[in-house]
Design an enzyme around this catalytic site. Structure first.
Site, PDB file in Angstrom:
ATOM      1  N   TYR A  29      14.823  -5.268 -67.156  1.00 23.38           N
ATOM      2  CA  TYR A  29      14.055  -4.346 -66.321  1.00 23.38           C
ATOM      3  C   TYR A  29      13.220  -3.379 -67.146  1.00 23.38           C
ATOM      4  CZ  TYR A  29      16.373  -5.986 -62.124  1.00 23.38           C
ATOM      5  OH  TYR A  29      16.797  -6.764 -61.092  1.00 23.38           O
TER       6      TYR A  29
ATOM      7  N   LEU B 200      10.881   5.156 -67.628  1.00 21.75           N
ATOM      8  CA  LEU B 200      10.389   4.620 -66.358  1.00 21.75           C
ATOM      9  C   LEU B 200      11.522   4.538 -65.346  1.00 21.75           C
ATOM     10  CD1 LEU B 200      11.329   1.418 -65.710  1.00 21.75           C
ATOM     11  CD2 LEU B 200       9.784   0.971 -67.579  1.00 21.75           C
TER      12      LEU B 200
ATOM     13  N   CYS C 296      21.331   3.485 -65.155  1.00 22.76           N
ATOM     14  CA  CYS C 296      21.308   4.536 -66.185  1.00 22.76           C
ATOM     15  C   CYS C 296      22.182   5.753 -65.926  1.00 22.76           C
ATOM     16  CB  CYS C 296      19.877   5.011 -66.390  1.00 22.76           C
ATOM     17  SG  CYS C 296      18.911   3.824 -67.305  1.00 22.76           S
TER      18      CYS C 296
HETATM   19  C1  UDX Z   1      16.368   6.730 -63.764  1.00 24.05           C
HETATM   20  C2  UDX Z   1      15.437   7.816 -64.310  1.00 24.05           C
HETATM   21  O1  UDX Z   1      14.694   8.393 -63.234  1.00 24.05           O
HETATM   22  C3  UDX Z   1      14.501   7.225 -65.350  1.00 24.05           C
HETATM   23  O2  UDX Z   1      13.710   8.243 -65.939  1.00 24.05           O
HETATM   24  C4  UDX Z   1      15.310   6.523 -66.422  1.00 24.05           C
HETATM   25  O3  UDX Z   1      14.462   5.900 -67.360  1.00 24.05           O
HETATM   26  C5  UDX Z   1      16.247   5.506 -65.821  1.00 24.05           C
HETATM   27  O4  UDX Z   1      17.077   6.124 -64.815  1.00 24.05           O
HETATM   28  P1  UDX Z   1      16.117   4.761 -61.990  1.00 24.05           P
HETATM   29  O5  UDX Z   1      17.607   4.679 -62.075  1.00 24.05           O
HETATM   30  O6  UDX Z   1      15.328   3.516 -62.137  1.00 24.05           O
HETATM   31  O7  UDX Z   1      15.557   5.784 -63.082  1.00 24.05           O
HETATM   32  O8  UDX Z   1      15.712   5.390 -60.561  1.00 24.05           O
HETATM   33  P2  UDX Z   1      15.679   6.874 -59.957  1.00 24.05           P
HETATM   34  O9  UDX Z   1      14.449   7.000 -59.154  1.00 24.05           O
HETATM   35  O10 UDX Z   1      15.921   7.903 -60.967  1.00 24.05           O
HETATM   36  O11 UDX Z   1      16.889   6.847 -58.923  1.00 24.05           O
HETATM   37  C6  UDX Z   1      18.247   6.773 -59.335  1.00 24.05           C
HETATM   38  C7  UDX Z   1      19.161   6.873 -58.139  1.00 24.05           C
HETATM   39  O12 UDX Z   1      19.140   8.182 -57.585  1.00 24.05           O
HETATM   40  C8  UDX Z   1      18.786   5.937 -56.985  1.00 24.05           C
HETATM   41  O13 UDX Z   1      19.963   5.390 -56.429  1.00 24.05           O
HETATM   42  C9  UDX Z   1      18.094   6.851 -55.997  1.00 24.05           C
HETATM   43  O14 UDX Z   1      18.183   6.386 -54.677  1.00 24.05           O
HETATM   44  C10 UDX Z   1      18.895   8.139 -56.192  1.00 24.05           C
HETATM   45  N1  UDX Z   1      18.153   9.348 -55.822  1.00 24.05           N
HETATM   46  C11 UDX Z   1      17.019   9.701 -56.492  1.00 24.05           C
HETATM   47  C12 UDX Z   1      18.651  10.162 -54.804  1.00 24.05           C
HETATM   48  O15 UDX Z   1      19.686   9.867 -54.197  1.00 24.05           O
HETATM   49  N2  UDX Z   1      17.975  11.310 -54.492  1.00 24.05           N
HETATM   50  C13 UDX Z   1      16.843  11.699 -55.152  1.00 24.05           C
HETATM   51  O16 UDX Z   1      16.300  12.760 -54.819  1.00 24.05           O
HETATM   52  C14 UDX Z   1      16.347  10.854 -56.186  1.00 24.05           C
HETATM   53  P1  ADP Z   2      17.571  -3.147 -69.106  1.00 20.32           P
HETATM   54  O1  ADP Z   2      17.700  -2.726 -67.691  1.00 20.32           O
HETATM   55  O2  ADP Z   2      17.909  -2.054 -70.090  1.00 20.32           O
HETATM   56  O3  ADP Z   2      16.255  -3.806 -69.427  1.00 20.32           O
HETATM   57  P2  ADP Z   2      18.920  -5.702 -68.844  1.00 20.32           P
HETATM   58  O4  ADP Z   2      20.395  -5.944 -68.857  1.00 20.32           O
HETATM   59  O5  ADP Z   2      18.127  -5.930 -67.599  1.00 20.32           O
HETATM   60  O6  ADP Z   2      18.722  -4.231 -69.411  1.00 20.32           O
HETATM   61  O7  ADP Z   2      18.248  -6.618 -69.955  1.00 20.32           O
HETATM   62  C1  ADP Z   2      18.722  -6.810 -71.235  1.00 20.32           C
HETATM   63  C2  ADP Z   2      18.378  -8.263 -71.675  1.00 20.32           C
HETATM   64  O8  ADP Z   2      18.696  -8.390 -73.071  1.00 20.32           O
HETATM   65  C3  ADP Z   2      19.151  -9.358 -70.959  1.00 20.32           C
HETATM   66  O9  ADP Z   2      18.239 -10.238 -70.322  1.00 20.32           O
HETATM   67  C4  ADP Z   2      19.917 -10.092 -72.103  1.00 20.32           C
HETATM   68  O10 ADP Z   2      19.967 -11.496 -71.923  1.00 20.32           O
HETATM   69  C5  ADP Z   2      19.078  -9.744 -73.321  1.00 20.32           C
HETATM   70  N1  ADP Z   2      19.789  -9.823 -74.607  1.00 20.32           N
HETATM   71  C6  ADP Z   2      20.951  -9.260 -74.961  1.00 20.32           C
HETATM   72  N2  ADP Z   2      21.259  -9.525 -76.260  1.00 20.32           N
HETATM   73  C7  ADP Z   2      20.238 -10.284 -76.748  1.00 20.32           C
HETATM   74  C8  ADP Z   2      19.928 -10.884 -78.037  1.00 20.32           C
HETATM   75  N3  ADP Z   2      20.740 -10.746 -79.082  1.00 20.32           N
HETATM   76  N4  ADP Z   2      18.785 -11.590 -78.136  1.00 20.32           N
HETATM   77  C9  ADP Z   2      17.943 -11.738 -77.088  1.00 20.32           C
HETATM   78  N5  ADP Z   2      18.163 -11.196 -75.874  1.00 20.32           N
HETATM   79  C10 ADP Z   2      19.290 -10.471 -75.690  1.00 20.32           C
END
Ligand code: UDX
Ligand code: ADP
Length: 464
Positions: free
Chosen positions: A17, A165, A278
């Protein structure tokens, strides 16, 4: 290191992602640089090379299409991509450890280590290694140690460049980020490596939004940013419980406090609980760090953010059971949404997983609809939190629309704020449901007054 400017080739290990969308944006903005994105997972790479990308993000397909085959390539050939890359991004997963020391808290760095060992084995000449994955403070140092101890021909500069992001808005966030953070060693070689990366981002991002720090500040800032964001959600969710018992409205409170410019309006939307890959992971990581460094008070302060989030999820499923006359056994409950937020197919740590598990354990029959999440993902997620195959076979139905899910249901639980739920045919939904027909709006998404007028009983988060 100076011969590496400007870089001609970049590679990224990990096409998830973060890695996939980030590299697609760099390739689109820097057509003169070849960008290879590699992953061990063949299915994922095949999807990146198809019209059906493995990551659902609005606008992402257009960015990928612009660069794919021109200067953006997805493959499983990690060694070939590493060997002649000037810059190697490491964007592999760092899930919370499920075993051994630090289980349930520390980040599992096995994928990071695997990537570092692979780089050390293959790399020749100077390389900039960029940590993209969220990792505990001081991982860069560990990476450098592995790299230098295992390579006779490589020279490495390790940088930290955390990605901020958010899923669902990845393209916008990459196109126009609040800031780019780059941490490096404070040596002439470290500074040169930082400058190389700054030059890439400054192709489309104003220079003043690109911050450079030392390595550890950068690593820690990522954890702290996520901890602060999650803390805001737990804070407003704690107030939602108080609103429900006192008759205040949490959205009105959020609006009133958010207009204070010192507080600000964002991230104050009360919900069934935050999810995503995260927030929980990074806070647990922070907690582990604080404990490790002898700061138990700081650790427990941050841990309470997670405890509040867990309680909010339990409180929501408890509310459903209590409202449905203290039993949901053999009752159909429509669950609308399984992704952790709208506009993504990602379900990691989604509140829906835990709410569904609790309801299934209470004997409910769940009829689930999510516009983007696959049946395989739903089943795998539920099994991961302890739901048995027998229970899935007997009590879970995956539906093709939210109206279908609601047919013959006693209650509807809105768990993801997908826009299409606002457009549902509510008269049809009501007609098909047992009465009283309950809606539990875990996102405060719907127009509750209208729903009540047509005959629904509505429970909303933080509304007294
Ligand atoms: C988060 C951070 O925002 C981003 O900067 C970091 O790189 C990765 O983690 P993400 O987890 O993709 O991003 O989405 P985010 O929009 O932050 O939402 C996280 C969770 O909080 C979701 O489940 C969302 O529904 C929830 N949320 C967010 C709330 O419940 N209320 C809010 O006001 C905002
Ligand atoms: P993020 O949300 O941080 O991007 P993901 O779990 O979606 O994390 O993606 C991590 C990717 O890294 C997975 O698709 C996994 O297959 C790949 N990966 C992990 N270890 C290795 C490696 N040694 N070489 C290549 N790809 C790898």
């Amino acid at each position: 290191m100076t011969n590496m400017i400007p870089p001609k080739k970049i590679c990224c290990i990990g096409a998830g992602y973060v890695g996939g969308p980030t590299m697609a944006m760099i390739a689109a903005k820097c057509p003169d640089i070849r960008v290879d994105v590699v992953d061990l997972n063949e299915e994922r790479i095949a999807a990146w090379n198809s019209d059906e990308l493995p990551v659902y993000e609005p606008g992402l397909y257009d960015v990928v299409k612009e660069a794919r085959g021109r200067n953006l390539f997805f493959s499983t050939d990690t060694e070939a991509a590493i060997v002649d890359a000037d810059i190697i991004f490491v964007s592999v997963g760092t899930p919370t450890k499920t075993y051994g020391r630090g289980a349930g808290r520390a980040a599992d760095l096995c994928y990071i280590e695997g990537a570092a060992r692979m780089i050390a084995k293959v790399a020749k000449g100077p390389k900039i290694i960029v940590e993209k994955s969220t990792i505990p403070v001081r991982t860069a140092e560990a990476m450098r140690t592995i790299l230098t101890a295992n390579s006779s021909e490589g020279q490495f500069q390790v940088l930290s460049n955390p990605e901020f992001l958010a899923e669902g808005t990845a393209v916008e966030d990459l196109q126009c980020p609040d800031r780019i953070l780059i941490g490096g060693e404070r040596t002439p070689e470290g500074d040169a490596a930082v400058e190389t990366l700054v030059n890439i981002y400054s192709q489309w991002i104003p220079r003043e939004r690109i911050l450079t720090t030392n390595l550890w500040s950068s690593e820690l800032s990522k954890l702290v940013a996520n901890a602060f964001l999650a803390q805001r959600i737990s804070s407003i969710n704690s107030i939602s419980a108080l609103c429900e018992t006192t008759g205040a409205d949490v959205d009105e409170v959020a609006r009133a406090i958010g207009m204070d410019s010192r507080i600000g309006p964002k991230f104050l939307k009360s919900s069934v609980g935050f999810g995503g890959s995260c927030f929980q992971k990074d806070i647990l990581n922070l907690v582990y760090l604080c404990e490790h460094f002898g700061l138990p008070q700081v650790a427990s302060y941050w841990e309470s953010v997670i405890q509040m989030n867990d309680w909010q999820k339990e409180r929501f499923s408890g509310k459903i059971v209590n409202t449905l006359f203290n039993t949901v056994r053999n009752k159909r409950i429509a669950v609308w949404g399984f992704a952790f937020k709208k506009d993504t197919n990602d379900t990691r740590e989604s509140a829906a997983i835990y709410v569904c598990r609790d309801l299934l354990l209470e004997g409910a029959n769940i009829a689930l609809y999510d516009p983007r999440v696959s049946q395989e993902t739903i089943i795998a997620d539920l099994k991961y939190v302890g739901v048995s195959q027998e229970m899935i076979d007997a009590q879970l139905t995956i539906c093709d629309s939210c109206e279908d899910a609601a047919l013959e249901a006693h209650g509807v639980a809105v768990l993801t704020e997908w826009d299409e739920f606002k457009e549902a045919d509510y008269s049809r939904v009501l007609d098909g449901m047992h009465k009283p027909a309950f809606i539990f709006d875990g996102r405060n998404l719907l127009n509750h007054d209208t729903l009540r007028k047509i005959g629904f009983e509505v429970y909303a988060i933080g509304k007294g």
